[in-house]
Design a protein around this motif. Structure first.
Motif: not given
Length: 213
Positions: A5-9, A166-167, A169, A173
């Protein structure tokens, strides 16, 4: 290869990861599997996702060898990654004769390798073994622990990263490489190319100075 995802998940805390990216990115990922001599994953991914890791979404006349890193030889012979089409190989440090026999009875090759200082598989020894098997391109689709180990040891030539808009949360990682004491300890990369694939982005990155191949 990682889908994030955009937050690296790469997955939720629960382990759910299907599907972060869209159909076009998944098909593109299969094209990269197709060109590899082998596809590598770890026992954690096998337990969490039970993936097949074969080539299905693009046409192919051959299946790459599927390789599992499994120090304790916990894998079940019924795991989907070990099933046809194609061949499978399990690397382990275990000398458990009963488990080896169960896999041998299912016509699955098990190769025992030396352990590193942490009791895990010596990854450099594994790569040398694969090279002797004429695997010239190894495509890795693993979890954050194995990804982190390969990166920390400098064994990654290229990152193939699909980023979804997408984010997610809190979650899992890309690679477990920390904690770091300073930014100077970061693992740095250079962009090779950035391309839109469907609704997602495909990033290719290499360590600084790493020659083209």
């Amino acid at each position: 290869k990682v889908a994030a995802s955009l937050d690296g998940r790469t997955a939720l805390d629960s382990g759910v990861s299907q599907w972060i990216t869209g159909d076009a990115a998944r098909a593109d990922g299969h094209a990269w599997r197709k060109r590899a001599g082998a596809v590598l994953t770890g026992i954690g991914t096998v337990r969490d996702d039970d993936p097949r890791l074969d080539v299905r979404l693009v046409a192919t006349e051959r299946q790459p060898l599927r390789v599992v890193v499994d120090s304790k030889l916990d894998i079940a012979a019924s795991a989907r990654v070990l099933q046809p089409p194609g061949q499978a190989l399990v690397f382990t440090t275990s000398d458990d004769a009963a488990r080896r026999a169960a896999l041998a009875a299912a016509h699955i090759e098990v190769a025992r390798l030396p352990a590193d200082a942490q009791g895990k598989i010596d990854l450099q020894a594994m790569l040398l073994d694969l090279a002797r098997r004429e695997v010239n391109e190894l495509h890795v689709e693993a979890g954050e622990k194995l990804n982190g180990s390969l990166l920390r040891e400098g064994l990654v030539d290229e990152l193939l990263l699909y980023v979804a808009p997408r984010l997610l949360g809190p979650g899992r990682g890309i690679a477990a490489i920390g904690p770091l004491a300073s930014l100077a300890e970061s693992l740095d990369f250079e962009f090779v190319d950035v391309e839109r694939v469907g609704a997602d982005l495909r990033l290719r990155l290499r360590p600084p100075g790493r020659a083209d191949f």
